[in-house]
Each structure stands twice: as C-alpha cells, then as structure tokens.
Write a protein that holds these residues in place. Structure first.
Motif, PDB file in Angstrom:
ATOM      1  N   VAL A 231       0.847  -1.196   0.000  1.00 57.73           N
ATOM      2  CA  VAL A 231       0.000   0.000   0.000  1.00 57.73           C
ATOM      3  C   VAL A 231       0.882   1.245   0.000  1.00 57.73           C
ATOM      4  O   VAL A 231       0.572   2.249  -0.645  1.00 57.73           O
ATOM      5  CB  VAL A 231      -0.950   0.000   1.221  1.00 57.73           C
ATOM      6  N   ASN A 232       1.996   1.184   0.738  1.00 59.79           N
ATOM      7  CA  ASN A 232       2.974   2.270   0.676  1.00 59.79           C
ATOM      8  C   ASN A 232       3.439   2.487  -0.751  1.00 59.79           C
ATOM      9  O   ASN A 232       3.597   3.626  -1.215  1.00 59.79           O
ATOM     10  CB  ASN A 232       4.198   1.925   1.545  1.00 59.79           C
ATOM     11  N   LEU A 233       3.674   1.400  -1.460  1.00 61.29           N
ATOM     12  CA  LEU A 233       4.112   1.471  -2.857  1.00 61.29           C
ATOM     13  C   LEU A 233       3.105   2.230  -3.702  1.00 61.29           C
ATOM     14  O   LEU A 233       3.452   3.150  -4.440  1.00 61.29           O
ATOM     15  CB  LEU A 233       4.293   0.049  -3.406  1.00 61.29           C
ATOM     16  N   LEU A 234       1.837   1.868  -3.573  1.00 63.44           N
ATOM     17  CA  LEU A 234       0.787   2.495  -4.371  1.00 63.44           C
ATOM     18  C   LEU A 234       0.624   3.969  -4.017  1.00 63.44           C
ATOM     19  O   LEU A 234       0.594   4.835  -4.906  1.00 63.44           O
ATOM     20  CB  LEU A 234      -0.536   1.748  -4.161  1.00 63.44           C
ATOM     21  N   CYS A 235       0.531   4.271  -2.735  1.00 66.18           N
ATOM     22  CA  CYS A 235       0.340   5.669  -2.308  1.00 66.18           C
ATOM     23  C   CYS A 235       1.542   6.538  -2.687  1.00 66.18           C
ATOM     24  O   CYS A 235       1.380   7.666  -3.141  1.00 66.18           O
ATOM     25  CB  CYS A 235       0.124   5.725  -0.794  1.00 66.18           C
ATOM     26  N   GLY A 236       2.725   5.996  -2.506  1.00 67.64           N
ATOM     27  CA  GLY A 236       3.924   6.739  -2.861  1.00 67.64           C
ATOM     28  C   GLY A 236       4.014   7.000  -4.346  1.00 67.64           C
ATOM     29  O   GLY A 236       4.411   8.086  -4.778  1.00 67.64           O
ATOM     30  N   GLY A 237       3.649   6.012  -5.160  1.00 63.98           N
ATOM     31  CA  GLY A 237       3.671   6.191  -6.606  1.00 63.98           C
ATOM     32  C   GLY A 237       2.706   7.263  -7.066  1.00 63.98           C
ATOM     33  O   GLY A 237       3.043   8.099  -7.910  1.00 63.98           O
ATOM     34  N   ILE A 238       1.505   7.259  -6.509  1.00 68.20           N
ATOM     35  CA  ILE A 238       0.509   8.273  -6.866  1.00 68.20           C
ATOM     36  C   ILE A 238       0.992   9.665  -6.452  1.00 68.20           C
ATOM     37  O   ILE A 238       0.900  10.626  -7.223  1.00 68.20           O
ATOM     38  CB  ILE A 238      -0.842   7.956  -6.193  1.00 68.20           C
ATOM     39  N   ALA A 239       1.514   9.761  -5.244  1.00 68.20           N
ATOM     40  CA  ALA A 239       2.003  11.050  -4.737  1.00 68.20           C
ATOM     41  C   ALA A 239       3.130  11.587  -5.612  1.00 68.20           C
ATOM     42  O   ALA A 239       3.163  12.763  -5.972  1.00 68.20           O
ATOM     43  CB  ALA A 239       2.483  10.895  -3.290  1.00 68.20           C
ATOM     44  N   ARG A 299      10.459   6.456 -12.748  1.00 67.29           N
ATOM     45  CA  ARG A 299      11.252   6.565 -11.523  1.00 67.29           C
ATOM     46  C   ARG A 299      10.379   6.614 -10.270  1.00 67.29           C
ATOM     47  O   ARG A 299      10.781   6.152  -9.202  1.00 67.29           O
ATOM     48  CB  ARG A 299      12.113   7.836 -11.555  1.00 67.29           C
ATOM     49  N   CYS A 300       9.206   7.205 -10.390  1.00 66.55           N
ATOM     50  CA  CYS A 300       8.388   7.511  -9.216  1.00 66.55           C
ATOM     51  C   CYS A 300       8.026   6.284  -8.391  1.00 66.55           C
ATOM     52  O   CYS A 300       8.195   6.283  -7.168  1.00 66.55           O
ATOM     53  CB  CYS A 300       7.097   8.221  -9.644  1.00 66.55           C
ATOM     54  N   VAL A 301       7.496   5.260  -9.063  1.00 63.36           N
ATOM     55  CA  VAL A 301       6.993   4.103  -8.316  1.00 63.36           C
ATOM     56  C   VAL A 301       8.093   3.395  -7.533  1.00 63.36           C
ATOM     57  O   VAL A 301       7.972   3.228  -6.312  1.00 63.36           O
ATOM     58  CB  VAL A 301       6.250   3.124  -9.254  1.00 63.36           C
ATOM     59  N   PRO A 302       9.203   2.962  -8.178  1.00 62.23           N
ATOM     60  CA  PRO A 302      10.238   2.295  -7.372  1.00 62.23           C
ATOM     61  C   PRO A 302      10.886   3.209  -6.345  1.00 62.23           C
ATOM     62  O   PRO A 302      11.193   2.780  -5.238  1.00 62.23           O
ATOM     63  CB  PRO A 302      11.262   1.827  -8.421  1.00 62.23           C
ATOM     64  N   SER A 303      11.084   4.483  -6.699  1.00 69.66           N
ATOM     65  CA  SER A 303      11.722   5.413  -5.768  1.00 69.66           C
ATOM     66  C   SER A 303      10.872   5.623  -4.527  1.00 69.66           C
ATOM     67  O   SER A 303      11.354   5.486  -3.397  1.00 69.66           O
ATOM     68  CB  SER A 303      11.973   6.762  -6.450  1.00 69.66           C
ATOM     69  N   GLN A 304       9.620   5.960  -4.739  1.00 73.65           N
ATOM     70  CA  GLN A 304       8.741   6.201  -3.604  1.00 73.65           C
ATOM     71  C   GLN A 304       8.466   4.922  -2.832  1.00 73.65           C
ATOM     72  O   GLN A 304       8.335   4.946  -1.607  1.00 73.65           O
ATOM     73  CB  GLN A 304       7.423   6.822  -4.084  1.00 73.65           C
ATOM     74  N   ALA A 305       8.384   3.791  -3.539  1.00 71.98           N
ATOM     75  CA  ALA A 305       8.155   2.514  -2.854  1.00 71.98           C
ATOM     76  C   ALA A 305       9.290   2.226  -1.878  1.00 71.98           C
ATOM     77  O   ALA A 305       9.058   1.909  -0.704  1.00 71.98           O
ATOM     78  CB  ALA A 305       8.046   1.393  -3.877  1.00 71.98           C
ATOM     79  N   VAL A 306      10.523   2.342  -2.367  1.00 72.07           N
ATOM     80  CA  VAL A 306      11.688   2.071  -1.516  1.00 72.07           C
ATOM     81  C   VAL A 306      11.779   3.089  -0.389  1.00 72.07           C
ATOM     82  O   VAL A 306      12.040   2.744   0.767  1.00 72.07           O
ATOM     83  CB  VAL A 306      12.982   2.081  -2.353  1.00 72.07           C
ATOM     84  N   ALA A 307      11.537   4.370  -0.715  1.00 76.23           N
ATOM     85  CA  ALA A 307      11.652   5.421   0.299  1.00 76.23           C
ATOM     86  C   ALA A 307      10.647   5.223   1.429  1.00 76.23           C
ATOM     87  O   ALA A 307      11.020   5.216   2.606  1.00 76.23           O
ATOM     88  CB  ALA A 307      11.449   6.790  -0.349  1.00 76.23           C
ATOM     89  N   PHE A 308       9.391   5.057   1.086  1.00 69.82           N
ATOM     90  CA  PHE A 308       8.361   4.912   2.115  1.00 69.82           C
ATOM     91  C   PHE A 308       8.505   3.607   2.888  1.00 69.82           C
ATOM     92  O   PHE A 308       8.369   3.584   4.109  1.00 69.82           O
ATOM     93  CB  PHE A 308       6.968   4.980   1.484  1.00 69.82           C
ATOM     94  N   THR A 309       8.769   2.521   2.170  1.00 69.71           N
ATOM     95  CA  THR A 309       8.909   1.226   2.842  1.00 69.71           C
ATOM     96  C   THR A 309      10.103   1.230   3.787  1.00 69.71           C
ATOM     97  O   THR A 309      10.012   0.744   4.926  1.00 69.71           O
ATOM     98  CB  THR A 309       9.061   0.097   1.808  1.00 69.71           C
ATOM     99  N   THR A 310      11.223   1.782   3.323  1.00 70.89           N
ATOM    100  CA  THR A 310      12.422   1.836   4.162  1.00 70.89           C
ATOM    101  C   THR A 310      12.193   2.726   5.374  1.00 70.89           C
ATOM    102  O   THR A 310      12.571   2.371   6.499  1.00 70.89           O
ATOM    103  CB  THR A 310      13.631   2.362   3.361  1.00 70.89           C
ATOM    104  N   TYR A 311      11.578   3.882   5.151  1.00 70.61           N
ATOM    105  CA  TYR A 311      11.351   4.801   6.266  1.00 70.61           C
ATOM    106  C   TYR A 311      10.407   4.185   7.297  1.00 70.61           C
ATOM    107  O   TYR A 311      10.642   4.277   8.508  1.00 70.61           O
ATOM    108  CB  TYR A 311      10.799   6.127   5.769  1.00 70.61           C
ATOM    109  N   GLU A 312       9.344   3.553   6.826  1.00 69.28           N
ATOM    110  CA  GLU A 312       8.409   2.911   7.751  1.00 69.28           C
ATOM    111  C   GLU A 312       9.109   1.801   8.539  1.00 69.28           C
ATOM    112  O   GLU A 312       8.889   1.640   9.733  1.00 69.28           O
ATOM    113  CB  GLU A 312       7.221   2.336   6.981  1.00 69.28           C
TER     114      GLU A 312
END
Length: 321
Positions: A231-239, A299-312
């Motif tokens: 879900v972090n992946l999806l929300c981060g990609g949209i953002a 770039r957005c989806v993998p970048s935000q996915a890794v960023a949000f997942t790692t931070y969480e």
C-alpha cells in the motif's frame, strides 16, 4: 517522500519513554537519511539518463529514454549508469534526514503555534520541509549534476573534490554552487508539498476507513497501525506522479542552470525566466519543458516505494512510532 503520524488502534494508552523522546530527532535523522539513500541508489541509472536528456547532452541528444539506457553502458560501461551517484549519496543522506525531521517539526509548529490543522498543514509543512532540505544540501546537488552530465572521454572534473574546487575557482566562488537555486526552491514548494500532502492524505484515509485491509500492526508497537508495504508502494507512486507533473518544467530549468558552463548555451540560462523562455522557444513543451517526464514517471513508483517502505521499517526498528 513523506509519512504521517501512525494511527493508533484502541487499547492501552501509549506512554512516551523519556529516553526515546530525548533522542527522537537523532533516530528520525537516521531513518530519513537511510530511506533517501536506498531510494536514490535504486533509481540511480534513471537519474543519470534524466540529466542527460534534460540538458540535451550532445552525446545522447538524438536518443530517447530506453535507447539512452542501452547506449550509456555500451559507451561508458555498466558503471556509467551510476556516474555521479557518490556525490548523490553524500547529498541525499542529509537531504532525506533534514526533510523528514523538518516535516515533523513544521507540522507541530503549524498545528500548535499557528492553529493550522487538517489537510492544509500537510501541504504547507511538506513545502517548507522540502525547501529547507534543498537550501542546506544544494551545493552537493550541483556537484552531483555536473558529474552525472559528464561522458567518458569528455571529462571536465575528476571527482567530487575536484568539482568543488573547479566550480569555486572558475564560477565566482560560492555563487557558483547556487546556480539554479531559485527554480529549485520554487519547484520544491509544490513538489514536496503535494508529495507529503497526497501520501499523508491517502494514508490517513486508508487507515481510517479500511484498517484491516490496508494496515497492519507496527513491529515495535502492536497498538499502532501502519500501512502494508504494497500500500505504501501504491500511495507513494501516486504522490510522486502528481507532484512531478506539477513541478517538472521548473526541474528542467533547475538542471540547465546547475550545469552552467558545461552547456554550450549556458549564457541563455542565467536566470529562471530566461531559461524557461529559451527551452520553450528552442524545444517547445513536449521536447523541452517536459522532456524526460516519462522517465520520471518510471522513476516515481520504485523510488517512492523504496523510500516509504524503508522509512516505515526504520521507524519501527528505531522505535519512532
């Protein structure tokens, strides 16, 4: 990149640990820095290609995104895709750390001191956090862009230290490190603001209306709900996609101004207005102001996915929830 305060499930009240509270900012700094480094390393090849396309590198200007991804390893070797990533890591750790810390502090300030709450304070806090991080780390971003723009056989700088020294001596001292700061700050306001706003809003809505479907207990505190990784992946990609679309022309102008004397038409890119006019008149909207945008979406989806997942994950490991 952004995260919102976790949503607590009903149960026993949470009692903050004084020792944990005292070192909260240190742990928040580390979590944000690690998340930023992991995310940027994942997409480093795409970042290199984006810079080459945005600034119309004479070596690759006739190629598109995927053709450039294939051409760079052939011309410069596989590591050519990671050129400039060392400078990026030096920059991104403090950048990610400052951004996350600043976001939390600005949210508290806007809510407690100014009485601003709801969705608008996410947008404002995100914009302010992004601009704060940019100002503190901008010289490193300039050096990284210069190194990434170089092509094997046509080197102007030998490394990070040499790039700093050359820019300082030949481009007006410290002024040379802040070329393109204006469009960066102007572009960062909507980009960071909408990133934090969109992700935070989606997260709050998801945990409030579908906690069992979208959330799971935190590893360090079962009374706290966090988003599932997918879900972090999806929300981060949209953002990321929304924020990039809004601010992309300013990102193009920023890169061209940062590259300065490395570009043949650098005299036409001395200010934000001149740069935008030059790019538009010379290349138009699609091939100029939005050149490389498709790559940014990739770039957005993998970048935000890794960023949000790692931070969480780091939040749970370092007991930040």
């Amino acid at each position: 990149m952004a995260t919102e305060a976790s949503v607590s499930s009903p149960g026993r009240p949470q009692i903050p640990n004084p020792a944990q509270r005292d070192y909260y900012w240190v742990r928040s700094f580390v979590a944000g820095g690690v998340a930023g480094c992991c995310a940027k390393t994942t997409i480093a090849p795409l970042d290199r290609v984006k810079i080459l396309l945005q600034a119309h590198s004479p070596h690759y200007k006739h190629l598109g995104v995927f053709a450039t991804l294939r051409a760079v390893p052939k011309k410069e070797g596989f590591l050519g895709l990671y050129k400039g990533n060392g400078a990026m890591m030096v920059r991104i750790f403090p950048y990610g750390a400052i951004q996350f810390m600043a976001f939390d502090n600005y949210k508290k300030f806007l809510s407690k001191r100014l009485g601003i709450s709801g969705h608008i304070h996410r947008l404002m806090a995100g914009s302010m956090a992004g601009m704060t991080a940019v100002i503190f780390t901008y010289p490193l971003d300039v050096v990284r862009a210069r190194l990434a723009f170089q092509v094997t056989g046509d080197h102007r700088y030998t490394g990070i230290a040499n790039a700093f020294q050359t820019i300082y001596l030949k481009e007006g001292g410290f002024k040379g490190f802040y070329r393109g700061l204006t469009p960066t700050i102007i572009g960062m306001a909507p980009y960071a603001g909408f990133s934090f706003f969109t992700f935070g809003t989606l997260k709050s809505l998801g945990l409030a209306h579908a906690p069992e479907l979208l959330g799971r207990p935190s590893l360090d505190n079962p009374d706290v709900l966090v988003l599932k990784p997918q879900v972090n992946l999806l929300c981060g990609g949209i953002a990321g996609a929304i924020a990039q679309t809004i601010s992309y022309p300013l990102d193009v102008a920023r890169r061209r101004m940062q590259l300065g004397s490395a570009l043949r038409d650098s005299e036409k890119c001395s200010t934000l207005t001149k740069t935008l006019k030059h790019v538009y008149s010379q290349y138009g909207v699609k091939k100029g102001l939005y050149r490389g945008l498709s790559l940014n979406y990739i770039r957005c989806v993998p970048s935000q996915a890794v960023a949000f997942t790692t931070y969480e994950f780091m939040k749970q490991v370092l007991h930040l929830n």
